[in-house]
Design an enzyme around this catalytic site. Structure first.
Site, mmCIF file in Angstrom:
data_model
loop_
_atom_site.group_PDB
_atom_site.id
_atom_site.type_symbol
_atom_site.label_atom_id
_atom_site.label_comp_id
_atom_site.label_asym_id
_atom_site.label_seq_id
_atom_site.Cartn_x
_atom_site.Cartn_y
_atom_site.Cartn_z
ATOM 1 N N LYS A 88 2.931 11.513 0.455
ATOM 2 C CA LYS A 88 1.818 12.385 0.891
ATOM 3 C C LYS A 88 1.193 11.830 2.166
ATOM 4 O O LYS A 88 0.980 12.552 3.133
ATOM 5 C CB LYS A 88 0.760 12.460 -0.217
ATOM 6 C CG LYS A 88 -0.555 13.078 0.224
ATOM 7 C CD LYS A 88 -1.545 13.187 -0.898
ATOM 8 C CE LYS A 88 -2.381 11.955 -1.147
ATOM 9 N NZ LYS A 88 -3.397 11.671 -0.116
ATOM 10 N N ASN A 89 0.904 10.533 2.156
ATOM 11 C CA ASN A 89 0.166 9.948 3.285
ATOM 12 C C ASN A 89 0.999 9.828 4.553
ATOM 13 O O ASN A 89 0.443 9.624 5.636
ATOM 14 C CB ASN A 89 -0.407 8.579 2.892
ATOM 15 C CG ASN A 89 -1.563 8.709 1.925
ATOM 16 O OD1 ASN A 89 -2.006 9.823 1.638
ATOM 17 N ND2 ASN A 89 -2.043 7.585 1.407
ATOM 18 N N CYS A 121 -16.580 10.643 0.228
ATOM 19 C CA CYS A 121 -15.700 11.000 -0.870
ATOM 20 C C CYS A 121 -16.019 10.077 -2.027
ATOM 21 O O CYS A 121 -16.896 9.225 -1.926
ATOM 22 C CB CYS A 121 -14.247 10.873 -0.467
ATOM 23 S SG CYS A 121 -13.663 9.197 -0.496
ATOM 24 N N ARG A 130 -16.731 6.276 3.731
ATOM 25 C CA ARG A 130 -15.589 6.628 4.576
ATOM 26 C C ARG A 130 -16.007 7.229 5.924
ATOM 27 O O ARG A 130 -15.722 8.403 6.221
ATOM 28 C CB ARG A 130 -14.625 7.548 3.839
ATOM 29 C CG ARG A 130 -14.078 6.886 2.591
ATOM 30 C CD ARG A 130 -13.009 7.690 1.924
ATOM 31 N NE ARG A 130 -11.685 7.448 2.496
ATOM 32 C CZ ARG A 130 -10.568 7.865 1.935
ATOM 33 N NH1 ARG A 130 -10.599 8.539 0.819
ATOM 34 N NH2 ARG A 130 -9.400 7.602 2.480
ATOM 35 N N ASP A 176 -4.627 1.557 -2.937
ATOM 36 C CA ASP A 176 -4.254 2.740 -3.727
ATOM 37 C C ASP A 176 -3.491 2.364 -5.008
ATOM 38 O O ASP A 176 -3.400 3.175 -5.929
ATOM 39 C CB ASP A 176 -3.391 3.698 -2.891
ATOM 40 C CG ASP A 176 -4.212 4.444 -1.847
ATOM 41 O OD1 ASP A 176 -5.451 4.326 -1.875
ATOM 42 O OD2 ASP A 176 -3.618 5.139 -1.007
ATOM 43 N N ARG A 178 -3.150 16.333 -6.542
ATOM 44 C CA ARG A 178 -3.258 16.209 -5.071
ATOM 45 C C ARG A 178 -2.209 15.245 -4.538
ATOM 46 O O ARG A 178 -1.831 15.335 -3.366
ATOM 47 C CB ARG A 178 -4.636 15.648 -4.692
ATOM 48 C CG ARG A 178 -5.689 16.692 -4.405
ATOM 49 C CD ARG A 178 -6.957 16.028 -3.903
ATOM 50 N NE ARG A 178 -6.663 15.084 -2.843
ATOM 51 C CZ ARG A 178 -7.162 13.856 -2.747
ATOM 52 N NH1 ARG A 178 -8.036 13.425 -3.638
ATOM 53 N NH2 ARG A 178 -6.834 13.061 -1.758
HETATM 54 C C1 UD1 Z 1 -5.624 5.905 4.236
HETATM 55 C C2 UD1 Z 1 -4.936 6.566 3.063
HETATM 56 C C3 UD1 Z 1 -5.616 6.166 1.750
HETATM 57 C C4 UD1 Z 1 -5.697 4.643 1.647
HETATM 58 C C5 UD1 Z 1 -6.316 4.036 2.881
HETATM 59 C C6 UD1 Z 1 -6.301 2.509 2.886
HETATM 60 C C7 UD1 Z 1 -4.128 8.647 4.013
HETATM 61 C C8 UD1 Z 1 -4.214 10.123 4.030
HETATM 62 N N1 UD1 Z 1 -5.003 8.014 3.228
HETATM 63 O O1 UD1 Z 1 -6.969 6.398 4.252
HETATM 64 O O2 UD1 Z 1 -4.862 6.705 0.671
HETATM 65 O O3 UD1 Z 1 -6.469 4.313 0.517
HETATM 66 O O4 UD1 Z 1 -5.617 4.485 4.067
HETATM 67 O O5 UD1 Z 1 -5.006 2.047 2.744
HETATM 68 O O6 UD1 Z 1 -3.262 8.055 4.623
HETATM 69 N N2 UD1 Z 1 -13.379 2.855 7.938
HETATM 70 C C9 UD1 Z 1 -14.511 2.774 8.732
HETATM 71 N N3 UD1 Z 1 -14.571 3.536 9.862
HETATM 72 C C10 UD1 Z 1 -13.543 4.365 10.240
HETATM 73 C C11 UD1 Z 1 -12.394 4.431 9.427
HETATM 74 C C12 UD1 Z 1 -12.338 3.663 8.287
HETATM 75 O O7 UD1 Z 1 -15.450 2.049 8.419
HETATM 76 O O8 UD1 Z 1 -13.662 5.026 11.289
HETATM 77 C C13 UD1 Z 1 -13.322 2.069 6.686
HETATM 78 C C14 UD1 Z 1 -13.255 2.987 5.469
HETATM 79 O O9 UD1 Z 1 -14.550 3.374 5.063
HETATM 80 C C15 UD1 Z 1 -12.565 2.122 4.440
HETATM 81 C C16 UD1 Z 1 -11.602 1.290 5.293
HETATM 82 O O10 UD1 Z 1 -12.082 1.375 6.634
HETATM 83 O O11 UD1 Z 1 -13.485 1.277 3.819
HETATM 84 C C17 UD1 Z 1 -10.167 1.765 5.212
HETATM 85 O O12 UD1 Z 1 -10.065 3.049 5.698
HETATM 86 P P1 UD1 Z 1 -8.764 3.621 6.442
HETATM 87 O O13 UD1 Z 1 -7.748 2.552 6.608
HETATM 88 O O14 UD1 Z 1 -9.213 4.362 7.646
HETATM 89 O O15 UD1 Z 1 -8.248 4.648 5.348
HETATM 90 P P2 UD1 Z 1 -7.879 6.171 5.536
HETATM 91 O O16 UD1 Z 1 -7.087 6.372 6.758
HETATM 92 O O17 UD1 Z 1 -9.111 6.995 5.339
#
Ligand code: UD1
Length: 417
Positions: free
Chosen positions: A22-23, A116, A121, A305, A397
């Site tokens: 999915k990701n 979420c 996030r 995850d 999902r």
């Molecule tokens: C992706 C995955 C999700 C997985 C996560 C971490 C997808 C669709 N989802 O989510 O399943 O759990 O990676 O491996 O691929 N953060 C900030 N600011 C930002 C972005 C992120 O503070 O602008 C923080 C987030 O709140 C979180 C951490 O960084 O605590 C990790 O987030 P991130 O690596 O961005 O995860 P996603 O891309 O949202």
């Protein structure tokens, strides 16, 4: 509402084909709008989130259809650059369309994805990277409006290797004049898959899988096709289910290197693991011993995850397992539900302690989020009696035909919709 009925304590035996990721699918679907060309994607799982991404593509004017696990996209007909709130709110990761739209149209307008169940996030790292590439971004708390006459290549240093921010920066950088270098980038297999797809679209891009990614010129080339990589979290979930229920399961169509940290802990817990390049066999007596400490980290560390499903596998393991969650602030939401099965778990802040109990018993549970829900399935499969998980669509999902895949391994599980 979906109801998962599980009668536990059945050994799991046999071979199972693991679905596509999915990701990996979601950013590749967004990337398909980068150039006005046709593409075919194979091994795309049939999931609600994938469907939401296809509806976004259609709303933007693209042709986007899924037949079985094949997706056809023609973005030559793209006619818009804004995504309505009703589509944005269906899936948080639709924020990934920001980088793709700014690259293709020089403009993007979408509503903020918001928080979420796992925590706040924020998307500050996404927006900072796009601004460094020259995008002008206005936010009013509900909407983001992003414009750029011309993006320019630059060096971006990520303070944290955010997966989504790395993907957004890779997408936008494809349209930039001059080279972009991303330092401190996320190294997940899904980033490598996105690089491969962007390369096939005509981008000059290298370094994914390391913390430095270079993006150069983008010269769109004809139609393209790509196979989606296997889902390492679904593979981890099945491995954890086999480990705790006991049995002999062969995971096929996977890359064991993508979830080697999960296999490492299952092996330490007492499972016999045999891997090839594309399969892993998990043999377990179902009597595990505690492992740890398990600390979630960005790839190649232990995936956040997979934390809830490993926790579920350890509920009946002899001894105590410490789990520390470093990625999300609110990722133990499954704990109160798992306790209903008789699990002995305490947590404080980001650390949980699982003390193995001799037996779990079936109970009525409520799925809290996608991976939390999956952890309840893993626990239910090794609990005595019937477990019913009431789910507002979280599990489907991310897990395609999960009940029938588990039934084929001998589990007594069915999904009532
Ligand atoms: C992706 C995955 C999700 C997985 C996560 C971490 C997808 C669709 N989802 O989510 O399943 O759990 O990676 O491996 O691929 N953060 C900030 N600011 C930002 C972005 C992120 O503070 O602008 C923080 C987030 O709140 C979180 C951490 O960084 O605590 C990790 O987030 P991130 O690596 O961005 O995860 P996603 O891309 O949202």
């Amino acid at each position: 509402m979906e109801l998962w009925h599980i009668r536990g304590e059945k050994r799991l035996c046999g071979a199972v084909q693991v679905q596509g990721s999915k990701n990996a699918s979601l950013p590749i679907l967004a990337a398909s709008i980068l150039a006005p060309q046709r593409c075919e994607l194979y091994n795309v799982p049939q999931l609600r989130d994938v469907d939401a991404a296809l509806r976004i593509l259609r709303c933007l004017g693209c042709v986007a259809e899924q037949q079985g696990n094949t997706v056809y996209i023609d973005s030559g007909t793209l006619s818009g650059c804004s995504i309505p709130h009703s589509l944005m709110e269906e899936m948080r990761s639709s924020v990934i369309f920001l980088g793709a739209l700014i690259a293709r149209c020089g403009e993007a307008r979408l509503s903020l994805p918001g928080g979420c169940q796992l925590g706040k996030r924020p998307i500050d790292l996404h927006l900072a990277a796009l601004r460094e590439l020259g995008a002008e971004i206005e936010e009013d708390g509900t909407e983001i409006c992003c414009r750029s006459a011309r993006l320019h290549g630059t060096e971006i240093v990520f303070p944290f290797p955010s997966v989504g921010a790395t993907e957004n920066a890779m997408l936008a950088a494809c349209a930039a004049k001059g080279e972009t270098i991303l330092h401190g980038a996320a190294r997940e297999p899904e980033i490598v898959a996105l690089q491969d797809f962007l390369g096939s679209l005509g981008a000059e891009i290298s370094g994914a899988g390391t913390d430095t990614i270079r993006i150069g010129a983008f010269r769109p080339c004809g139609s393209t096709a790509q196979r989606i990589i296997p889902d390492r979290i679904v593979a981890s979930t099945l491995a954890c289910a086999a480990a705790s229920a006991g049995g002999d399961v062969m995971l096929q169509g996977i890359d064991p290197r993508h979830f080697s940290t999960v296999l490492y802990f299952l092996n330490k817990a007492g499972c016999d693991i045999m891997s090839t390049d594309h399969s892993a066999r998990i043999r377990s007596s179902g009597r595990l011993c505690a492992v740890g400490p398990v600390v979630t980290e960005p790839y190649p560390g232990f995936p956040t995850d997979a934390q809830p499903v490993l926790m579920a596998a350890m509920l009946q393991a002899r001894g105590r397992t410490l789990i520390r969650e470093t990625i999300f602030e609110n990722r133990f939401r499954q704990v109160p539900e798992l306790r209903r099965l008789g699990a002995d778990i305490d947590y404080c802040g980001r650390t949980a302690e699982v003390r193995g109990v001799p037996r779990l018993h079936g109970a009525a549970l409520t799925a809290t989020d996608l991976r939390g829900g999956a952890s309840m399935i893993v626990a239910g499969l090794s609990a005595q009696g019937e477990t019913v998980i009431c789910d507002d669509g979280h599990i489907t999902r991310g897990y395609e035909c999960f009940d029938s895949r588990l039934r084929a391994l001998g589990a007594d599980i069915w999904l009532e919709r």
